[in-house]
Motif scaffolding. Sequence first.
Motif, PDB file in Angstrom:
ATOM      1  N   PRO A  74     -41.604  -7.336 -17.405  1.00  0.00           N
ATOM      2  CA  PRO A  74     -42.446  -6.266 -17.968  1.00  0.00           C
ATOM      3  C   PRO A  74     -41.732  -4.920 -17.880  1.00  0.00           C
ATOM      4  CG  PRO A  74     -43.231  -6.852 -15.776  1.00  0.00           C
ATOM      5  CD  PRO A  74     -42.143  -7.833 -16.108  1.00  0.00           C
ATOM      6  N   ARG A  75     -42.094  -4.023 -18.780  1.00  0.00           N
ATOM      7  CA  ARG A  75     -41.414  -2.735 -18.848  1.00  0.00           C
ATOM      8  C   ARG A  75     -42.365  -1.611 -19.197  1.00  0.00           C
ATOM      9  NH1 ARG A  75     -38.620  -2.155 -16.354  1.00  0.00           N
ATOM     10  NH2 ARG A  75     -36.725  -3.270 -16.925  1.00  0.00           N
ATOM     11  N   VAL A  76     -42.314  -0.524 -18.405  1.00  0.00           N
ATOM     12  CA  VAL A  76     -42.955   0.734 -18.788  1.00  0.00           C
ATOM     13  C   VAL A  76     -42.003   1.411 -19.769  1.00  0.00           C
ATOM     14  CG1 VAL A  76     -43.793   2.986 -18.028  1.00  0.00           C
ATOM     15  CG2 VAL A  76     -44.139   0.980 -16.572  1.00  0.00           C
ATOM     16  N   ILE A  77     -42.433   1.550 -21.035  1.00  0.00           N
ATOM     17  CA  ILE A  77     -41.558   2.124 -22.046  1.00  0.00           C
ATOM     18  C   ILE A  77     -41.596   3.653 -21.987  1.00  0.00           C
ATOM     19  CG2 ILE A  77     -41.520   0.145 -23.612  1.00  0.00           C
ATOM     20  CD1 ILE A  77     -43.799   1.449 -25.196  1.00  0.00           C
ATOM     21  N   GLY A  78     -40.827   4.274 -22.868  1.00  0.00           N
ATOM     22  CA  GLY A  78     -40.832   5.732 -22.976  1.00  0.00           C
ATOM     23  C   GLY A  78     -39.582   6.367 -22.396  1.00  0.00           C
ATOM     24  N   HIS A  79     -38.771   6.990 -23.258  1.00  0.00           N
ATOM     25  CA  HIS A  79     -37.578   7.687 -22.757  1.00  0.00           C
ATOM     26  C   HIS A  79     -37.545   9.148 -23.203  1.00  0.00           C
ATOM     27  CE1 HIS A  79     -36.302   6.176 -26.732  1.00  0.00           C
ATOM     28  NE2 HIS A  79     -35.661   7.320 -26.804  1.00  0.00           N
ATOM     29  N   GLU A  80     -38.611   9.614 -23.859  1.00  0.00           N
ATOM     30  CA  GLU A  80     -38.723  11.030 -24.210  1.00  0.00           C
ATOM     31  C   GLU A  80     -39.926  11.576 -23.446  1.00  0.00           C
ATOM     32  OE1 GLU A  80     -39.402  11.175 -28.407  1.00  0.00           O
ATOM     33  OE2 GLU A  80     -37.636   9.974 -28.911  1.00  0.00           O
ATOM     34  N   PHE A  81     -39.686  12.269 -22.327  1.00  0.00           N
ATOM     35  CA  PHE A  81     -40.853  12.727 -21.568  1.00  0.00           C
ATOM     36  C   PHE A  81     -40.581  14.006 -20.791  1.00  0.00           C
ATOM     37  CE2 PHE A  81     -38.693   9.448 -19.141  1.00  0.00           C
ATOM     38  CZ  PHE A  81     -38.794   9.773 -17.797  1.00  0.00           C
ATOM     39  N   PHE A  82     -41.704  14.689 -20.531  1.00  0.00           N
ATOM     40  CA  PHE A  82     -41.693  16.025 -19.927  1.00  0.00           C
ATOM     41  C   PHE A  82     -42.836  16.115 -18.929  1.00  0.00           C
ATOM     42  CE2 PHE A  82     -44.178  19.957 -20.110  1.00  0.00           C
ATOM     43  CZ  PHE A  82     -43.271  20.862 -19.561  1.00  0.00           C
TER      44      PHE A  82
ATOM     45  N   VAL B  10     -27.784   2.483 -17.493  1.00  0.00           N
ATOM     46  CA  VAL B  10     -29.218   2.228 -17.336  1.00  0.00           C
ATOM     47  C   VAL B  10     -29.952   3.298 -18.131  1.00  0.00           C
ATOM     48  CG1 VAL B  10     -31.164   2.218 -15.732  1.00  0.00           C
ATOM     49  CG2 VAL B  10     -29.008   1.143 -15.068  1.00  0.00           C
ATOM     50  N   VAL B  11     -30.853   2.866 -19.008  1.00  0.00           N
ATOM     51  CA  VAL B  11     -31.650   3.804 -19.794  1.00  0.00           C
ATOM     52  C   VAL B  11     -33.104   3.680 -19.373  1.00  0.00           C
ATOM     53  CG1 VAL B  11     -32.355   4.510 -22.113  1.00  0.00           C
ATOM     54  CG2 VAL B  11     -30.051   3.605 -21.741  1.00  0.00           C
ATOM     55  N   LEU B  12     -33.689   4.806 -18.967  1.00  0.00           N
ATOM     56  CA  LEU B  12     -35.102   4.813 -18.605  1.00  0.00           C
ATOM     57  C   LEU B  12     -35.937   4.385 -19.797  1.00  0.00           C
ATOM     58  CD1 LEU B  12     -35.202   8.196 -16.640  1.00  0.00           C
ATOM     59  CD2 LEU B  12     -35.332   5.894 -15.659  1.00  0.00           C
ATOM     60  N   GLY B  13     -36.901   3.509 -19.544  1.00  0.00           N
ATOM     61  CA  GLY B  13     -37.749   3.001 -20.608  1.00  0.00           C
ATOM     62  C   GLY B  13     -37.197   1.766 -21.290  1.00  0.00           C
ATOM     63  N   VAL B  14     -35.951   1.391 -20.938  1.00  0.00           N
ATOM     64  CA  VAL B  14     -35.331   0.194 -21.516  1.00  0.00           C
ATOM     65  C   VAL B  14     -34.925  -0.766 -20.397  1.00  0.00           C
ATOM     66  CG1 VAL B  14     -33.483  -0.716 -22.991  1.00  0.00           C
ATOM     67  CG2 VAL B  14     -34.463   1.546 -23.472  1.00  0.00           C
TER      68      VAL B  14
ATOM     69  N   PRO C 169     -32.829  10.301 -20.139  1.00  0.00           N
ATOM     70  CA  PRO C 169     -33.013   8.893 -19.793  1.00  0.00           C
ATOM     71  C   PRO C 169     -31.721   8.150 -19.477  1.00  0.00           C
ATOM     72  CG  PRO C 169     -33.119   9.160 -22.162  1.00  0.00           C
ATOM     73  CD  PRO C 169     -33.003  10.540 -21.590  1.00  0.00           C
ATOM     74  N   VAL C 170     -30.566   8.807 -19.648  1.00  0.00           N
ATOM     75  CA  VAL C 170     -29.276   8.149 -19.460  1.00  0.00           C
ATOM     76  C   VAL C 170     -28.863   8.231 -17.993  1.00  0.00           C
ATOM     77  CG1 VAL C 170     -26.822   8.185 -20.065  1.00  0.00           C
ATOM     78  CG2 VAL C 170     -28.548   8.662 -21.817  1.00  0.00           C
ATOM     79  N   ILE C 171     -28.812   7.079 -17.326  1.00  0.00           N
ATOM     80  CA  ILE C 171     -28.364   7.013 -15.928  1.00  0.00           C
ATOM     81  C   ILE C 171     -27.022   6.285 -15.896  1.00  0.00           C
ATOM     82  CG2 ILE C 171     -28.899   6.188 -13.603  1.00  0.00           C
ATOM     83  CD1 ILE C 171     -31.858   6.344 -14.331  1.00  0.00           C
ATOM     84  N   SER C 172     -26.010   6.961 -15.361  1.00  0.00           N
ATOM     85  CA  SER C 172     -24.659   6.418 -15.389  1.00  0.00           C
ATOM     86  C   SER C 172     -24.048   6.412 -13.996  1.00  0.00           C
ATOM     87  CB  SER C 172     -23.793   7.254 -16.335  1.00  0.00           C
ATOM     88  OG  SER C 172     -23.828   8.617 -15.953  1.00  0.00           O
ATOM     89  N   CYS C 173     -22.933   5.658 -13.848  1.00  0.00           N
ATOM     90  CA  CYS C 173     -22.325   5.502 -12.522  1.00  0.00           C
ATOM     91  C   CYS C 173     -21.448   6.680 -12.131  1.00  0.00           C
ATOM     92  CB  CYS C 173     -21.506   4.211 -12.472  1.00  0.00           C
ATOM     93  SG  CYS C 173     -19.937   4.279 -13.395  1.00  0.00           S
ATOM     94  N   GLY C 174     -20.872   7.377 -13.117  1.00  0.00           N
ATOM     95  CA  GLY C 174     -20.011   8.514 -12.829  1.00  0.00           C
ATOM     96  C   GLY C 174     -18.572   8.168 -12.493  1.00  0.00           C
ATOM     97  N   ASN C 175     -18.260   6.866 -12.415  1.00  0.00           N
ATOM     98  CA  ASN C 175     -16.935   6.465 -11.951  1.00  0.00           C
ATOM     99  C   ASN C 175     -16.114   5.657 -12.952  1.00  0.00           C
ATOM    100  OD1 ASN C 175     -17.430   7.553  -9.295  1.00  0.00           O
ATOM    101  ND2 ASN C 175     -18.778   5.784  -8.950  1.00  0.00           N
TER     102      ASN C 175
ATOM    103  N   PRO D 209     -20.887   9.357 -20.413  1.00  0.00           N
ATOM    104  CA  PRO D 209     -21.807   8.586 -19.568  1.00  0.00           C
ATOM    105  C   PRO D 209     -22.806   7.776 -20.375  1.00  0.00           C
ATOM    106  CG  PRO D 209     -22.444  10.898 -19.600  1.00  0.00           C
ATOM    107  CD  PRO D 209     -21.102  10.811 -20.279  1.00  0.00           C
ATOM    108  N   ASN D 210     -22.976   8.138 -21.649  1.00  0.00           N
ATOM    109  CA  ASN D 210     -23.923   7.438 -22.520  1.00  0.00           C
ATOM    110  C   ASN D 210     -23.471   6.023 -22.853  1.00  0.00           C
ATOM    111  OD1 ASN D 210     -21.864   9.007 -23.840  1.00  0.00           O
ATOM    112  ND2 ASN D 210     -22.796   8.568 -25.810  1.00  0.00           N
TER     113      ASN D 210
END
Length: 339
Positions: free
Chosen positions: A54-62, A107-111, A85-91, A100-101
């Motif tokens: 299951p997934r809580v969707i949504g990657h555009e939020f404030f 890892v993308v929030l909402g996906v 929403p873009v979460i990256s390792c940085g390395n 990083p995209n």
Amino acid sequence: MKSVVIQKPNELVIEERPLPAPAAGDVRVKIKLAGICGSDSHIYRGHNPFAKYPRVIGHEFFGVIDAVGEGVDETRLGQRVSVDPVISCGNCYPCSVGKPNVCTSLVVLGVHRDGGFSEYAVVPSKNAWHIPDAIEDKHAVMVEPFTIAANVTGHAQPTEHDVALIYGAGPMGLVTVQALKGVYRVKQVIVVDRIEERLAMAQRSGADWVINNAEQSLQAVLDEKGVKPTLIIDAACHPSILQEAITLASPAARIVLMGFSSEPSQIVQQGITGKELSIFSTRLNANKFPVVIDWLEKGLINPEKLVTHTFDYHHVTDAIELFEKDQRQCCKVLLTFGQ
């Protein structure tokens, strides 16, 4: 707290979940507004190969930071923030070259991880971008869609001398129109689509010339006017577009592909090398939140021109169905959460 959860394809519920506590380096955001994107619909309908359920969707939020984890400055409490929403390792290699995209462990929030269609969301502190007081809430929620345009223009480096052609007057095409006209002052922006109402939206967003290619040949219209686009952006994502763009392009033009089509495109290489065309692809955004926040502060873009509908999150199913079915009148749909 209440969260919008896709249990499995075509099964959406509003579920009671425990209030999450932020871990070290994280903040908790009390959500105020969220935007519906095509990718949310794709996850709902089971058409996104990257999503896990299951997934809580949504990657555009404030929203507003209401709790911070260990190591996060407590002065961030109460900050209004838009979330990247873009979460990256940085390395990894992509991260090391400023992309990083397309991190190798993206890892993308909402996906890949629960997103923002919820009363609260926990996100990395560095992904929560402070919104200045001068920017309204309804503009702040639209930062993420405009980062897509910022990524496109970051590749293409438009100038005021460009003649730009955009395929597609959906939300991504329209944010790009605004960026080209409002930020880069591009000489001419042409938008092509098959829906008249969408073309009218493009004109409201600043397009200089719109063409309905359901009714007439795009090549014939451009040839008649003697127009050779120097920048072409595919925001429609159809396999036939790339070859047409190569044919229409001016020598030395740039072509940017925004879509995720899995269908093959057939192209003639000679058309690319003969004109020495540059072809770029773009995905998500690479650290473009501060760029768009600056655009908003300077009044260079106007997100309100894209927002056509607003729903309370309890009516999220109706909102998504409207987004999917009414391409003539519906462009950007916002969901309201606790105020």
